[in-house]
Design an enzyme around this catalytic site. Structure first.
Site, mmCIF file in Angstrom:
data_model
loop_
_atom_site.group_PDB
_atom_site.id
_atom_site.type_symbol
_atom_site.label_atom_id
_atom_site.label_comp_id
_atom_site.label_asym_id
_atom_site.label_seq_id
_atom_site.Cartn_x
_atom_site.Cartn_y
_atom_site.Cartn_z
ATOM 1 N N GLU A 181 -47.633 33.648 -11.764
ATOM 2 C CA GLU A 181 -47.833 32.720 -12.877
ATOM 3 C C GLU A 181 -46.961 31.467 -12.738
ATOM 4 O O GLU A 181 -46.367 30.980 -13.703
ATOM 5 C CB GLU A 181 -47.543 33.430 -14.205
ATOM 6 C CG GLU A 181 -48.491 34.593 -14.461
ATOM 7 C CD GLU A 181 -48.201 35.327 -15.757
ATOM 8 O OE1 GLU A 181 -49.156 35.666 -16.459
ATOM 9 O OE2 GLU A 181 -47.013 35.565 -16.048
ATOM 10 N N GLU A 265 -55.482 39.303 -14.300
ATOM 11 C CA GLU A 265 -54.992 39.906 -15.533
ATOM 12 C C GLU A 265 -56.051 39.715 -16.619
ATOM 13 O O GLU A 265 -56.224 38.607 -17.143
ATOM 14 C CB GLU A 265 -53.667 39.272 -15.991
ATOM 15 C CG GLU A 265 -52.489 39.583 -15.089
ATOM 16 C CD GLU A 265 -51.161 39.084 -15.658
ATOM 17 O OE1 GLU A 265 -51.165 38.604 -16.823
ATOM 18 O OE2 GLU A 265 -50.146 39.159 -14.952
#
Length: 619
Positions: A181, A265
């Site tokens: 991320e 995700e």
């Protein structure tokens, strides 16, 4: 001749079997697809973090995933879980990553590894060791020489566990993530040029390559954040993206105009903070989105399919405009398809039905849940005033309060003590409180400071000759966002009374709670609001999972048979029970130990119940 013929065919049979097993197994990204041993493969994965599940339950949870219809398990690796102190690595026992990977292979699951070095994950400091902050020349998550040196050491140690178990070496590991991320961090840290950000992230991938990892790499970001997060030579995957067209558009832009397309995700639940409502995602929404991914051939990973528990002091924290810190719950149930205790939920059953429809063969039977027991009232027969324990310890003395890091502890508590020769009457301020404190004068409680509520001051009246005690708790280092670089704990700025800095002769008593404090308990009345340590014994004829009922307690930590089960904060909720794995209980005598910080309703008994309470806010 007949015997020769028989032996010839036997030899031919074994040669053919040997040839099959000696064929090179591989996983690759080619022509816009995932290819497993040369054939098109769609990843249906679930995230499960082995440190959040007792190792005795790894196989059960993985079998639950297989029975739901998944073909892959994804796990983060937490750097600070394995490097216990500088240069001291532990990959044994409950930290045996190789065993977890091999267990997944036994169950029939492929494995995706997410090693960070930054992982987020609602985990203490996003996976970084707390002691990195002791090096004043080191800045985390950037192109910094001191930091990258530590990252490379970590990756090289980790590679020893992963490389032998890559698919091309006969193991189940098919992909490895580079950083994590990073696009969101780039967006928040505009003070750092994009080129410098990119230098750092690409060096992380280079370390992974040099360590011997040869399976495909990927990155994981919000689909609008690929510019900052993508890494050359790694497949960009999207977090939380529900729109297939948006997913494909953004992946195509950063992957040469082609797939494969993966949501690394997808959230069937969400994370939880103390003092905030327990968020839930409906089964109908999760089923609908799953069916959409399947229909469009999109690979995906449920984050989380099974959350588990933030045992000990492993939970991290977030922050927002209203709260300087939002500490995460001990439970990491996550409203996931498989509950914290490993139970099949309605969400699990609905998803299993979805996957059964696309499987030609019947899915494996769902494993039976672990037996549940309840423990009747336990008398906490040994009780002591924490100050009695403190008075027996040797303090660290300094002109100003020292941080946890200066005191060389990562977690737990520090008691800061100072005696005043002159009276002090007015407002005490601790703007650098990290994170939660109770204040006492001569052992008498006078108030609370709390970073969650941005409460950093209170009125105080200290007479000449009296002693001020400030008991400070680290509630978990921030694991997400730009503030991750500001993660010192304890008292990190001057203590002021009426604007005047209080210096000279500060005494500090570290309480890391690596082990529960040993104390000679003697009968004594303990005043309300005095922090206390308690101990009791209970006997079991059989073991099983259970849930410790903390509703009669305020705030603190619980140890069972020497293990730190985690924090409770029953004064606010929403978590009011603590999950106790049955494998950590014993037939016969067991020991429970509790550190109760608030103690506003002195309790000397506790019991367990047969279900969790995770969604009841108290105030």
């Amino acid at each position: 001749m007949k015997n020769f013929s028989k032996y010839f065919y036997v030899i031919l049979f074994f040669l053919s079997i040997n040839s099959i097993f000696s064929q090179k197994r591989n996983f690759e990204i080619k022509n816009g697809e995932f290819l497993l041993n040369g054939k098109s493969f769609v990843i249906h994965s679930g995230e499960l973090h082995y440190p959040r599940v007792p190792m005795e339950y790894w196989k059960h949870r993985l079998q639950m995933m297989k029975a739901m219809g998944l073909n892959t398990v994804t796990t983060y690796v937490f750097w600070n879980y394995h490097e216990e102190s500088p240069g001291k690595w532990n990959f044994s026992g409950e930290k045996d990553l190789k065993k977890f990977i091999k267990t997944a292979q036994e169950v029939g699951l492929y494995v995706i590894i997410r090693p960070g070095p930054y992982v987020c994950a609602e985990w203490e400091f996003g996976g970084y060791p707390w002691w990195l902050q002791k090096d004043k020349n080191l800045e985390i998550r950037t192109d910094n020489k001191a930091f990258l040196l530590q990252c490379e050491k970590y990756i090289n140690e980790l590679a020893k566990q992963i490389v032998p178990l890559q698919i091309n070496n006969g193991g189940p590991v098919i992909m490895v993530q580079a950083e994590n991320e990073f696009g969101s961090y780039v967006a928040q840290r505009k003070d750092i040029p994009l080129e410098q950000h990119k230098k750092y992230s690409h060096k992380i991938k280079d370390f992974l390559v040099r360590s011997g990892i040869t399976v495909p790499f990927f990155t994981s970001d919000g689909s609008s954040l690929f510019k900052g997060g993508s890494i050359e030579g790694a497949l960009p995957t999207a977090n939380g993206e529900s729109d297939i067209d948006v997913l494909k558009k953004n992946v195509n832009e950063y992957n040469g105009g082609k797939g494969p397309y993966m949501v690394a995700e997808y959230y069937p639940g969400w994370l939880d903070h103390w003092a905030e409502p327990f968020p839930k995602v409906s089964t109908e929404d999760v089923v609908k989105q799953t069916e959409l991914y399947i229909k469009n051939g999109v690979s995906f990973n449920y984050y989380m399919v099974h959350g588990g528990t933030n045992f000990g002091f492993t939970s991290g924290a977030n922050y927002d405009k209203d709260h300087d810190i939002q500490p995460d719950l001990t439970s990491y149930d996550y409203d996931a398809p498989i509950s914290e205790a490993g139970w099949a939920t309605p969400k699990y059953n609905a998803l299993r039905n979805v996957f059964q429809k696309i499987n030609a063969q019947n899915l494996p039977d769902v494993p039976q849940p672990v037996k549940i027991i309840t423990i009747p009232e336990i008398k906490l027969s040994k009780n002591a005033d924490l100050f009695d324990y403190i008075d027996l310890q040797k303090p660290v003395i300094n002109n100003l309060p020292l941080t946890f890091e200066d005191l060389n502890i990562g977690n737990g508590y520090v008691l800061y003590r100072r005696k005043f020769d002159k009276a002090q009457n007015g407002k005490i301020e601790i703007k650098g409180l990290r994170d939660y404190a109770h204040l006492y004068i001569n052992g008498r409680w006078v108030g609370e400071m709390n970073r969650y509520y941005k409460k950093y001051d209170l009125k105080i009246n200290i007479k000449a000759g009296e002693t001020l005690d400030i008991l400070v708790e680290n509630m978990g280092r921030i694991n997400y966002g730009a503030e991750i670089v500001n993660n010192l704990k304890g008292i990190i700025s001057p203590v002021r009374i009426n604007g005047n800095e209080i210096s000279g002769n500060w005494k500090m008593y570290p309480l890391p709670f690596n082990q529960f404090p040993k104390h000679n308990y003697k009968p004594k009345d303990i005043a309300t609001r005095t922090p206390m340590i308690c101990e009791g014994e209970f006997f079991l004829g059989e073991t099983g999972d259970t849930f410790l009922d903390m509703r009669k307690f305020g705030k603190g930590v619980v140890f069972i048979n020497g293990r730190n089960i985690g924090r409770y904060w029953s004064k606010v909720g929403p978590q009011l029970t603590l999950y106790i794995p049955g494998v950590w209980l014993k037939k016969g005598k067991n020991t429970i130990q509790i550190f109760e910080q608030i103690n506003d309703n002195t309790n000397f008994t506790i019991n367990s119940i047969d279900h969790p309470i995770l969604d009841q806010l108290v105030k």
